[in-house]
Design a protein around this motif. Structure first.
Motif, short mmCIF file in Angstrom:
data_model
loop_
_atom_site.label_atom_id
_atom_site.label_comp_id
_atom_site.label_asym_id
_atom_site.label_seq_id
_atom_site.Cartn_x
_atom_site.Cartn_y
_atom_site.Cartn_z
N LEU A 70 0.84 -1.21 0.00
CA LEU A 70 0.00 0.00 0.00
C LEU A 70 0.86 1.25 0.00
CD1 LEU A 70 -2.93 -0.63 2.54
CD2 LEU A 70 -3.13 -0.31 0.07
N VAL A 71 1.85 1.25 0.88
CA VAL A 71 2.75 2.40 0.98
C VAL A 71 3.49 2.61 -0.34
CG1 VAL A 71 4.81 3.32 2.13
CG2 VAL A 71 3.02 2.18 3.47
N PHE A 72 3.97 1.50 -0.91
CA PHE A 72 4.72 1.58 -2.16
C PHE A 72 3.88 2.19 -3.28
CE2 PHE A 72 5.65 -0.32 -6.30
CZ PHE A 72 6.99 0.05 -6.47
N PHE A 73 2.66 1.70 -3.47
CA PHE A 73 1.83 2.16 -4.58
C PHE A 73 1.27 3.57 -4.36
CE2 PHE A 73 1.68 -2.43 -5.57
CZ PHE A 73 2.14 -2.36 -6.88
N LYS A 74 1.14 3.97 -3.10
CA LYS A 74 0.75 5.36 -2.85
C LYS A 74 1.85 6.31 -3.31
CE LYS A 74 -2.44 4.54 1.00
NZ LYS A 74 -2.62 4.62 2.48
N LYS A 75 3.09 5.84 -3.17
CA LYS A 75 4.22 6.67 -3.61
C LYS A 75 4.48 6.53 -5.11
CE LYS A 75 6.72 6.49 0.81
NZ LYS A 75 7.96 6.02 1.48
N GLN A 76 4.03 5.41 -5.70
CA GLN A 76 4.29 5.13 -7.12
C GLN A 76 2.97 4.87 -7.86
OE1 GLN A 76 7.36 5.07 -8.48
NE2 GLN A 76 8.65 5.14 -6.66
N PRO A 77 2.05 5.84 -7.88
CA PRO A 77 0.73 5.61 -8.48
C PRO A 77 0.78 5.28 -9.97
CG PRO A 77 1.08 7.94 -8.05
CD PRO A 77 2.21 7.22 -7.39
N GLN A 78 1.87 5.68 -10.65
CA GLN A 78 1.97 5.41 -12.09
C GLN A 78 2.11 3.91 -12.38
OE1 GLN A 78 4.27 6.79 -10.22
NE2 GLN A 78 6.29 5.96 -10.68
N LYS A 79 2.51 3.13 -11.38
CA LYS A 79 2.70 1.70 -11.60
C LYS A 79 1.39 0.91 -11.46
CE LYS A 79 7.56 1.64 -10.26
NZ LYS A 79 8.08 1.39 -11.60
N ILE A 80 0.37 1.57 -10.94
CA ILE A 80 -0.90 0.86 -10.72
C ILE A 80 -1.58 0.52 -12.04
CG2 ILE A 80 -3.22 1.08 -9.74
CD1 ILE A 80 -2.00 2.87 -7.57
N LYS A 81 -1.54 1.44 -12.98
CA LYS A 81 -2.25 1.25 -14.25
C LYS A 81 -1.79 0.01 -14.99
CE LYS A 81 -3.77 3.77 -18.35
NZ LYS A 81 -3.67 5.04 -19.13
N SER A 82 -0.46 -0.22 -15.03
CA SER A 82 0.06 -1.39 -15.76
C SER A 82 -0.43 -2.69 -15.14
CB SER A 82 1.58 -1.36 -15.80
OG SER A 82 2.13 -1.42 -14.49
N LEU A 83 -0.55 -2.71 -13.81
CA LEU A 83 -1.06 -3.91 -13.15
C LEU A 83 -2.54 -4.13 -13.43
CD1 LEU A 83 0.68 -3.73 -9.64
CD2 LEU A 83 1.11 -5.39 -11.44
N ASP A 104 -10.69 1.84 -5.27
CA ASP A 104 -9.38 2.02 -4.64
C ASP A 104 -8.31 1.25 -5.43
OD1 ASP A 104 -7.20 2.33 -3.03
OD2 ASP A 104 -8.25 1.86 -1.16
N GLY A 105 -7.70 1.94 -6.39
CA GLY A 105 -6.69 1.30 -7.22
C GLY A 105 -5.46 0.89 -6.43
N VAL A 106 -5.13 1.65 -5.40
CA VAL A 106 -3.97 1.31 -4.57
C VAL A 106 -4.22 -0.01 -3.84
CG1 VAL A 106 -2.58 2.03 -2.58
CG2 VAL A 106 -3.31 3.73 -4.27
N ALA A 107 -5.40 -0.18 -3.27
CA ALA A 107 -5.73 -1.44 -2.57
C ALA A 107 -5.73 -2.61 -3.54
CB ALA A 107 -7.10 -1.31 -1.90
N LEU A 108 -6.23 -2.39 -4.77
CA LEU A 108 -6.23 -3.44 -5.78
C LEU A 108 -4.81 -3.90 -6.08
CD1 LEU A 108 -7.68 -5.17 -7.98
CD2 LEU A 108 -7.27 -3.26 -9.54
N ALA A 109 -3.91 -2.95 -6.31
CA ALA A 109 -2.52 -3.29 -6.64
C ALA A 109 -1.85 -4.01 -5.48
CB ALA A 109 -1.75 -2.04 -7.02
N ALA A 110 -2.08 -3.55 -4.27
CA ALA A 110 -1.45 -4.16 -3.09
C ALA A 110 -1.96 -5.58 -2.86
CB ALA A 110 -1.68 -3.29 -1.87
N LEU A 111 -3.28 -5.76 -3.02
CA LEU A 111 -3.85 -7.09 -2.81
C LEU A 111 -3.42 -8.03 -3.94
CD1 LEU A 111 -5.60 -8.72 -0.89
CD2 LEU A 111 -7.61 -8.01 -2.21
N LEU A 112 -3.36 -7.49 -5.17
CA LEU A 112 -2.86 -8.28 -6.31
C LEU A 112 -1.46 -8.81 -6.00
CD1 LEU A 112 -2.96 -7.16 -10.05
CD2 LEU A 112 -0.89 -8.09 -9.05
#
Length: 775
Positions: A725-738, A751-759
């Motif tokens: 969660l912390v990582f993707f909040k700091k790096q929101p540009q990486k969420i879209k590719s996931l 919540d795209g950040v939660a989606l990326a973290a849970l993924l």
């Protein structure tokens, strides 16, 4: 992929290292006891083979002093330089030159000679002396002696569940081991589910089994899995390797072929519990049976089964010598027959009489004759020209409706499959000198290796060959298949060399058990499901896989089965597991092979650029999510994700896959689109249900690892999720590719950040060692 994904590769590499430790093969340091009755095959011949046969064995060119110890005549013969002396004198070690030489202190006569750097231990000398004392009986090779049921050994009555356990318990005790405790219910369910269907148990199955406290709870699960439509798929997987099934012809141009209806038949045969006798007879000689029973409702099915014989590679390249390639096809069929059902290396006798096994040059071509009668050509069509070279059979839509309800024909297009059909005129079969296609020696008749069973009184065609194969006097057939099935469930056969029961193969670790099972298999109608159930309901199979100190010391390779072996699931099932846990798996049975995600340009750079398969055209929709066994196999460019996990490229008959551990396997699990897509879909599902993160992690863990997480495991996974969660909040540009990975529906998540973290959390679970291991 993003840097965070690469960053956790160390986690997966540790798993790979752990797998490497599991699969290391060691020589156990078990002390050898002098048996009460010394057996030539199991006690004496291994010593002579290792220390004596190099100079006094089957190789005539290297034989010293004209002394041969690997045959009865040679071992009892008088010595060349002293006709009054004999190599072995029955009942009299002191008069036997072999014994006198191995105990000699005079280095000029001692055997093996000191210059060979070979020695015979004191225990081995005692074995040879006792054997000579007991009459020095030389037997045929153990595999050529018909199996018989021996009496069950004594065993702990409170441990055994069926006859198998009496034999394994006795062997354990003889080497100083005891059985392990039974595996936990969760581990046992996962093990038997993967072994019988190649799929993980659902959460519903887990809950039902854990709640069922009845004495036959496990047997009920086994019965349920044996009835599953996926049982046939799991059992067919090994046979596709044996039968060298592929979707392309092979060789340089490697064009498309249509053999998938034969694969559908194999799945159907296992699901219908065809006897092994019927299963093999139809594949080897179904066309001959169909001719005999033209009005039989199964006649066309019998013919389809013979596609087994046509799975070999076929060239489509202009300019080849027709007869040379035709002979190659017959050779392939002959060698496949030898390896698949006899577990013998027949191919060694193609060029000369076998140096180790009793298979003559002439007997090889006598067996060759059975497969030499097909009116085929070495080159039939050119490249886009023939998807099924003659002889072939046409499968019409009405056939599918009335005869083949098991063939998954999706459209009304023309469907032809290669099958067997002999010429009306017998083609003469010549011994080929040095195996050269045009070096004709004398004509030979239909025959088989006499050392197994003389070919006498059978029809001189492939049906006669199957009668010879299933003759009750044939010592090989039942042993070979029982051993191969055993390997599928225990990781190694009772005979480790599942493809070689010959002189160069390994001895069985439990010979009495192998013979008991082989005899029982025949006596019960060659019933495959019955054999499988015997194995998986044994106490031996149900043991825990925990490795104890005594296992490491006495039996690190687990030859004596005092625990369960930890085995990575097959390559195809790695894919199946990922898709099944995410709910993406398309459970459709049979049908044409599919082309999933694959690195761009792979086919294009690795092929000639000609033919029907010059360009890779990926499938879409539900076909993307079919089981691994349906992935298209192009022989020159096999599916990369499968090869990484040791799948066969299907170039030739393979009865045993290798087990390797490489960084590529970890990288595949970290970056494969199907793995990431499955993790995405699972994360979407859990977030759309508005489940708490702890519940989402628990659910994912149960689906992926097939058990409930411990409190500590849950804490670790929750912590990892929070770090992500912390990582993707700091790096929101990486969420879209996931979020965009894979073609499956991209459901909107607030919540795209939660989606990326849970993924990422689910993806890490897919990379756990326990996920890929059947413990």
């Amino acid at each position: 992929m993003n840097s965070k994904i690469i960053g956790i590769s160390f986690f997966a590499l540790i798993g790979v290292a752990a797998l490497a430790i599991i699969n290391i093969e060691c020589t156990p340091s078990v002390g050898q006891e002098i048996p009460d009755v010394v057996d030539y095959n199991f006690h004496v011949r291994p010593i002579l083979s290792d220390r004596c046969f190099a100079c006094h064995g089957p190789d005539e060119k290297k034989r010293e002093a004209n002394l041969r110890l690997d045959t009865e005549a040679g071992a009892y013969a008088a010595l060349q330089d002293n006709p009054k002396a004999h190599a072995i004198v029955k009942g009299n070690p002191e008069a036997s030159e072999v014994y006198k030489r191995i105990v000699a202190t005079d280095t000029s006569i001692k055997m093996p000679p000191p210059s060979s750097n070979l020695t015979i231990t004191e225990d081995e000398i005692k074995i040879i002396k006792k054997w000579i004392d007991q009459g020095a009986k030389i037997k045929k090779h153990w595999a050529y002696i018909p199996p018989q049921k021996s009496e069950l050994p004594k065993a702990g009555k409170d441990w055994v569940k069926n006859e198998i356990d009496y034999f394994t318990f006795d062997k354990m005790k003889s080497v100083g081991l005891s059985p392990s405790e039974q595996a936990s219910k969760e581990a046992l369910l996962k093990r038997v589910s993967f072994d019988l269907t190649g799929l993980p148990p659902t959460i519903e199955m887990q809950d039902a089994f854990l709640k069922d406290e009845s004495p036959n709870a496990y047997e009920k699960v086994v019965n349920q899995l044996l009835k599953s439509k996926h049982f046939g798929e799991k059992m067919a997987l090994n046979w596709l390797d044996v039968a060298r099934y592929a979707d392309s012809h092979g060789y340089q141009d490697d064009g498309l072929r249509t053999m998938w209806p034969w694969r559908d038949w194999v799945i159907h045969a296992f699901n219908s519990n065809y006897s092994y006798k019927k299963f093999i007879t139809w594949q080897l000689a179904g066309d001959i049976l169909a001719d005999k029973m033209k009005r039989h409702p199964k006649a066309k099915e019998m013919l389809l089964a013979t596609g087994f014989n046509r799975n070999h590679k076929i060239t489509q390249e202009g300019g080849v010598i027709d007869e040379e390639y035709r002979v190659e096809y017959v050779t392939d069929r002959t060698n496949t027959f030898g390896k698949s059902v006899l577990a013998l290396t027949l191919e060694c006798a193609k060029c000369h009489t076998h140096k180790y096994d009793p298979i003559s040059h002439e007997e090889y071509y006598g067996t060759f004759a059975f497969f030499n009668q097909v009116p085929e050509k070495g080159l039939f069509g050119t490249i886009d020209a023939s998807f099924a070279d003659p002889p072939n059979m046409r499968i019409k839509d009405e056939d599918v409706k009335s005869i083949f309800n098991f063939i998954n024909k999706k459209d009304s297009s023309k469907l032809e499959v290669m099958v067997m059909k002999d010429s009306s005129i017998v083609r003469p079969t010549y011994i080929l000198e040095r195996g050269n296609y045009d070096a004709h020696g004398k004509v030979v008749d239909f025959t088989t290796p006499k050392a197994i069973l003389e070919f006498k009184g059978y029809e001189k065609n492939r049906y006669g060959l199957t009668r010879w194969l299933f003759d009750d006097r044939n010592p090989i057939t039942s042993r070979v298949y029982v051993n191969r099935i055993w390997e599928q469930f225990f990781g190694r056969g009772i005979v480790k060399t599942t493809g070689d029961f010959g002189m160069q193969g390994e001895l069985p670790t439990h010979p009495e058990l192998l013979d008991w099972l082989a005899s029982d298999f025949k006596q019960n109608g060659w019933n495959i499901k019955r054999l499988v159930k015997q194995i998986v309901t044994s106490a031996t199979y149900m043991q825990s896989s925990t490795v104890k100190d005594e296992h490491k010391k006495i039996d690190p390779e687990n030859k004596y089965l005092a625990r369960s072996s930890r085995l990575r699931i097959p390559a195809e099932n790695v894919r199946d597991h990922v898709l099944a846990t995410s709910g993406l798996l398309n459970e459709e049975i049979g049908g044409p092979s599919i082309k999933p995600y694959q690195p761009k340009g792979l086919w294009e750079v690795a092929t000639s650029g000609r033919g029907s398969l010059a360009t890779y055209v990926q499938d879409h929709g539900k076909d993307l999510y079919r089981r691994g066994m349906y992935v298209f196999i192009k022989r020159t460019v096999p599916p990369p994700a499968m090869l990484i996990f040791d799948a066969s490229n299907r170039d030739q008959c393979e009865v045993q896959r290798s087990r390797t551990n490489t960084p590529l396997q970890a990288l595949a699990m970290l970056n494969d689109p199907h793995v990431l897509e499955s993790a995405r879909v699972m994360a979407q599902e859990q977030l759309s249900k508005k489940a708490s993160i702890d519940d989402a992690i628990k659910t994912g863990f149960r689906k992926i690892v097939c058990r409930a997480p411990s409190k500590k495991e849950l804490e670790i996974l929750r912590k990892y999720y929070e770090e992500e969660l912390v990582f993707f909040k700091k790096q929101p540009q990486k969420i879209k590719s996931l979020q965009q990975i894979g073609e499956y529906e991209h459901k909107p998540v607030k919540d795209g950040v939660a989606l990326a973290a849970l993924l990422q959390t689910f993806q890490m679970m897919f990379n756990m060692e326990e996920t890929l291991i059947r413990i």
